[in-house]
Design a protein around this motif. Structure first.
Motif, mmCIF file in Angstrom:
data_model
loop_
_atom_site.group_PDB
_atom_site.id
_atom_site.type_symbol
_atom_site.label_atom_id
_atom_site.label_comp_id
_atom_site.label_asym_id
_atom_site.label_seq_id
_atom_site.Cartn_x
_atom_site.Cartn_y
_atom_site.Cartn_z
ATOM 1 N N ILE A 1 8.967 -1.801 5.342
ATOM 2 C CA ILE A 1 8.296 -0.556 5.766
ATOM 3 C C ILE A 1 6.844 -0.890 6.093
ATOM 4 C CG2 ILE A 1 7.784 1.842 5.148
ATOM 5 C CD1 ILE A 1 9.825 1.634 2.904
ATOM 6 N N SER A 2 6.410 -0.508 7.269
ATOM 7 C CA SER A 2 5.020 -0.786 7.646
ATOM 8 C C SER A 2 4.573 0.155 8.752
ATOM 9 C CB SER A 2 4.889 -2.235 8.118
ATOM 10 O OG SER A 2 3.595 -2.481 8.589
ATOM 11 N N GLN A 3 3.512 0.876 8.490
ATOM 12 C CA GLN A 3 2.956 1.753 9.528
ATOM 13 C C GLN A 3 2.575 0.939 10.745
ATOM 14 O OE1 GLN A 3 0.577 3.453 12.172
ATOM 15 N NE2 GLN A 3 -0.609 2.149 10.796
ATOM 16 N N SER A 4 1.720 -0.071 10.518
ATOM 17 C CA SER A 4 1.171 -0.842 11.634
ATOM 18 C C SER A 4 2.195 -1.804 12.216
ATOM 19 C CB SER A 4 -0.026 -1.656 11.157
ATOM 20 O OG SER A 4 0.398 -2.572 10.142
ATOM 21 N N GLY A 5 3.128 -2.239 11.368
ATOM 22 C CA GLY A 5 4.062 -3.285 11.807
ATOM 23 C C GLY A 5 3.388 -4.643 11.911
ATOM 24 N N GLU A 6 2.159 -4.744 11.360
ATOM 25 C CA GLU A 6 1.410 -6.003 11.493
ATOM 26 C C GLU A 6 0.988 -6.582 10.160
ATOM 27 O OE1 GLU A 6 1.223 -7.469 14.280
ATOM 28 O OE2 GLU A 6 1.602 -5.857 15.711
ATOM 29 N N THR A 7 1.266 -5.923 9.055
ATOM 30 C CA THR A 7 0.784 -6.398 7.758
ATOM 31 C C THR A 7 1.328 -7.807 7.487
ATOM 32 O OG1 THR A 7 0.622 -4.155 7.003
ATOM 33 C CG2 THR A 7 0.698 -5.831 5.291
ATOM 34 N N ALA A 8 0.411 -8.750 7.255
ATOM 35 C CA ALA A 8 0.788 -10.167 7.199
ATOM 36 C C ALA A 8 1.831 -10.433 6.121
ATOM 37 C CB ALA A 8 -0.460 -11.016 6.960
ATOM 38 N N LEU B 1 -12.165 -1.593 3.221
ATOM 39 C CA LEU B 1 -10.750 -1.484 3.591
ATOM 40 C C LEU B 1 -10.561 -1.703 5.085
ATOM 41 C CD1 LEU B 1 -9.638 1.660 1.558
ATOM 42 C CD2 LEU B 1 -9.310 -0.741 0.979
ATOM 43 N N ALA B 2 -9.331 -1.892 5.479
ATOM 44 C CA ALA B 2 -8.995 -1.923 6.905
ATOM 45 C C ALA B 2 -7.603 -1.341 7.042
ATOM 46 C CB ALA B 2 -9.019 -3.343 7.429
ATOM 47 N N LYS B 3 -7.348 -0.813 8.193
ATOM 48 C CA LYS B 3 -6.063 -0.146 8.401
ATOM 49 C C LYS B 3 -4.923 -1.149 8.482
ATOM 50 C CE LYS B 3 -3.795 3.635 9.758
ATOM 51 N NZ LYS B 3 -3.525 4.271 8.462
ATOM 52 N N GLY C 1 0.814 -1.226 0.000
ATOM 53 C CA GLY C 1 0.000 0.000 0.000
ATOM 54 C C GLY C 1 0.838 1.262 0.000
ATOM 55 N N THR C 2 0.434 2.196 0.839
ATOM 56 C CA THR C 2 1.131 3.481 0.925
ATOM 57 C C THR C 2 2.589 3.292 1.314
ATOM 58 O OG1 THR C 2 -0.877 4.712 1.386
ATOM 59 C CG2 THR C 2 1.149 5.643 2.252
ATOM 60 N N SER C 3 2.853 2.335 2.179
ATOM 61 C CA SER C 3 4.239 2.099 2.608
ATOM 62 C C SER C 3 5.102 1.682 1.415
ATOM 63 C CB SER C 3 4.288 1.012 3.685
ATOM 64 O OG SER C 3 3.562 1.436 4.807
ATOM 65 N N TRP C 4 4.504 0.986 0.466
ATOM 66 C CA TRP C 4 5.224 0.598 -0.749
ATOM 67 C C TRP C 4 5.587 1.853 -1.551
ATOM 68 C CZ3 TRP C 4 3.912 0.484 -6.130
ATOM 69 C CH2 TRP C 4 4.769 -0.306 -6.914
HETATM 70 C C1 G6P Z 1 -3.739 -1.209 4.298
HETATM 71 C C2 G6P Z 1 -4.018 0.229 4.660
HETATM 72 C C3 G6P Z 1 -3.050 1.154 3.927
HETATM 73 C C4 G6P Z 1 -1.612 0.733 4.231
HETATM 74 C C5 G6P Z 1 -1.361 -0.735 3.913
HETATM 75 C C6 G6P Z 1 -0.025 -1.207 4.448
HETATM 76 O O1 G6P Z 1 -4.068 -1.410 2.965
HETATM 77 O O2 G6P Z 1 -5.349 0.575 4.347
HETATM 78 O O3 G6P Z 1 -3.253 2.481 4.348
HETATM 79 O O4 G6P Z 1 -0.740 1.533 3.475
HETATM 80 O O5 G6P Z 1 -2.359 -1.551 4.529
HETATM 81 O O6 G6P Z 1 -0.059 -1.115 5.836
HETATM 82 P P1 G6P Z 1 1.220 -0.991 6.759
HETATM 83 O O7 G6P Z 1 0.671 -0.923 8.149
HETATM 84 O O8 G6P Z 1 2.042 -2.217 6.529
HETATM 85 O O9 G6P Z 1 1.947 0.242 6.364
#
Ligand code: G6P
Length: 617
Positions: free
Chosen positions: A355-362, A610-612, A310-313
């Motif tokens: 790179i990950s905002q949440s640090g949880e993206t699978a 969507l989900a965060k 997503g945005t982190s990419w």
């Molecule tokens: C979801 C969110 C996006 C985010 C992406 C990656 O699609 O809706 O806003 O950019 O996940 O998330 P991360 O937490 O890994 O940056």
């Protein structure tokens, strides 16, 4: 995805759980539910829709008394969003209740076995299968709830964060995690405990929290230490109690209409927090412990691989330009989901940055694990402190953006670019790939970015006026070159995510190879045309669009003359070093999508589907 929360103690559980679910709604919001133990029995209420719908329902349907309860806000995986598939789920006997975040992959096989033993199911969910498996184990082995959960989880393939309690023994909550996060808040003198997918639901009650690691489960009882065990071998684990840094103000809207707008406006502060203590302009230094301690790894690296979603990419794509330009290290940027499944060539001389905002993206987490297995040095750029990716990586740098609640990412993006710029600058120094004068100039310029973002935000009203003209558009094209090509992608993503207008980002020069066919007098084209970075060439692209009657919204540098004469609208941003322009050009694009979405009556903070935090593949 999905948010879970729970409470056991001396207060009314209901308001704590409902508030908690509202704070966790960013994780999923297609249905919500709560179950309480009222002293005699369980009372359960659940519904398709948001937590506000649950509130309406519970007000008329159930008693809200009880000091024990669990709740859930859902992002559907198995089973459509409807009342029956909503969590919590009860076991066949009605004794056990569960909430679950994740996916049980072998649920079908387990369901068949349980069906053969006489179980029947009300919902289509994998979660109802799990709670019945726990019940069956409990009966068969004549064990307590904690043991039954452990045995059942050892039969399960998939990912989970769960919270379960037993109405016949309502003095404990059992939680467990594999792949989905779970935090336990410890109340004063252990008189109460909180459970949640992140710490936001209990921030006003306690600062002491335990984050479970993968394959750990915990038995939570009032007055007792939390008992943590490894799910697979039953060994006891010492609880690592952490002090939470988050505060209540950070997770509230502070007078803004939406979290997204608040977070857009927080960017000057967030970027300052990102470089605070790291960018020491007077000394001409950048200090980042994670980079410093592993300098050899970076300097010996054949290449840097960036993985994200997503945005982190998109932040990763900006970083590719910056690392290659500043530090002359080859960079590849990969979608984590593709990288992990294509048998990538990774060696011990690779550095992988996740790179990950949440640090949880699978997918990003899986890519991290894969690169580690193959011997690469793995560095995390995360926002959420203590998150899975932050813990799994060898070293890292937090973005310090503060909690980001709006599903469309804004301040996470600009702070990720800030961290990655600091890293690239530090490495350029160590490698001698940038002259001292350029290095100092960049330090000085980076330090001025927050003030320039502040100035860029002043065009908000102007952007709102532009938004009015395009709110009925059905398509939109975003163009940029060089450092601003990823910004074009990000601008398009923001618009699609929250306003549901189809939008595409393209490198400006590629327009001729396809998208130009789409241009007519109804097509808005947003062009990033800052004074540096192939300005003349972008101006030619603008001419090409104009001669096909496209509507041009151009983001230009203050004082621009040429583009102003051709474009339908111009949005000015302050001048900066070319590499840092994404930190400014992205601001009007965030505002444009925000205003269009608001005018279209879209749910800005919780866009549909969507989900965060995407904790499933
Ligand atoms: C979801 C969110 C996006 C985010 C992406 C990656 O699609 O809706 O806003 O950019 O996940 O998330 P991360 O937490 O890994 O940056």
């Amino acid at each position: 995805m999905c948010g879970i929360t729970g409470y056991i103690g001396y207060r009314d559980a209901y308001p704590i759980i409902i508030n908690g679910l509202q704070r966790l709604e960013y994780r999923g919001y297609d249905s919500a539910g709560i179950v309480l133990y009222d002293g005699k029995d369980i009372v359960l209420s659940k519904t398709k829709g948001k937590v506000s719908d649950l509130l309406e329902r519970t007000a008329s349907e159930i008693s809200t008394k009880g000091n024990l309860g669990i709740g859930h806000t859902r992002w559907a995986t198995h089973g459509v969003p409807n009342d029956v598939n909503s969590h919590p789920h009860t076991s066949a006997s009605g004794e056990l209740v569960i909430v679950h975040n994740g996916i049980i992959e072998n649920y079908d096989t387990i369901k068949k076995e349980l069906t053969n033993r006489g179980y029947s199911f009300k919902s289509d969910t994998d979660t109802e299968v799990l709670v019945n498996l726990i019940e069956e184990v409990k009966k068969q082995y004549k064990v307590k709830l904690g043991k039954a959960v452990q045995i059942a989880l050892n039969q399960v393939i998939g990912a989970y964060a769960i919270a379960v309690f037993d109405k016949s023994k309502p003095d404990e909550i059992v939680v467990a995690r594999l792949g989905s996060p779970i935090a336990i808040g410890i109340g004063k003198d252990k008189k109460e405990f909180f459970v949640a997918s992140d710490a936001s639901p209990f921030i006003e009650y306690t600062k002491d929290a335990i984050y479970l690691e993968d394959e750990e489960m915990a038995i939570i009882k009032v007055g007792k230490d939390v008992e943590i065990r490894k799910i697979h071998d039953d060994s006891l684990v010492d609880a690592d109690v952490q002090e939470l840094q988050m505060n209540l103000e950070q997770i509230e809207k502070s007078g803004y209409d939406h979290f997204m707008l608040k977070e857009i406006y927080e960017q000057p502060r967030a970027i300052t927090d990102t470089y605070r203590g790291r960018l020491l302009r007077n000394e001409g230094l950048i200090k980042m412990a994670g980079v410093e301690d592993n300098m050899k790894k970076f300097l010996n690296a054949d290449r840097i691989i960036i993985v994200a979603c997503g945005t982190s990419w998109h932040a990763g794509l900006v970083a590719e330009y910056i690392f290659e330009e500043f530090a002359r290290i080859p960079v590849e940027v990969e979608y984590a989901s593709e990288f992990r499944y294509r048998n990538p060539i990774i060696t011990e001389k690779d550095v992988l940055i996740a790179i990950s905002q949440s640090g949880e993206t699978a997918d990003t987490l899986a890519a991290v694990k894969l690169a580690k297995e193959k011997g690469a040095f793995v560095f995390g750029v995360c926002n959420v402190v203590g998150s899975s990716i932050a813990r799994e990586t060898h070293a890292g740098a937090y973005t310090h953006a503060g909690p980001e609640i709006g599903v469309a990412s804004t301040k996470a993006f600009t702070t990720q670019i800030t961290v990655l710029s600091l890293m690239a600058l530090r490495l350029s120094r160590a490698k001698g790939t940038m002259s001292s004068s350029d290095y100092r100039l960049h330090l000085q310029e980076l330090e001025l970015i927050p003030e320039k973002v502040e100035r860029a935000l002043k065009i908000d009203e102007h952007v709102k006026e532009i938004a009015k003209e395009y709110l009925l558009s059905t398509n939109c094209l975003y163009l940029g070159r060089g450092y601003n090509f990823p910004v074009a992608l990000e601008g398009a993503l923001k618009l699609k995510e929250i306003s549901y207008i189809h939008a595409e980002g393209y490198p400006a020069a590629e327009m001729k190879h396809g998208p130009i066919a789409l241009i007519d007098d109804r097509m808005p084209v947003i062009v990033i045309a800052t004074s540096m970075g192939h300005y003349e060439k972008v101006v030619s692209n603008i001419q090409e669009i104009k001669s096909r009657k496209g509507k041009i919204i151009a983001v230009v540098t203050e004082g621009d003359v040429q583009v102003k004469e051709i474009a339908d609208h111009v949005i000015e941003i302050p001048e900066t070093e070319e590499a840092f322009t994404p930190l400014l050009t992205t601001i009007p694009l965030q505002l444009l999508s925000y205003h269009i979405a608001v005018m279209r009556n879209c749910n800005v903070d919780q866009p549909r589907n969507l989900a965060k935090s995407v904790t499933v593949e």
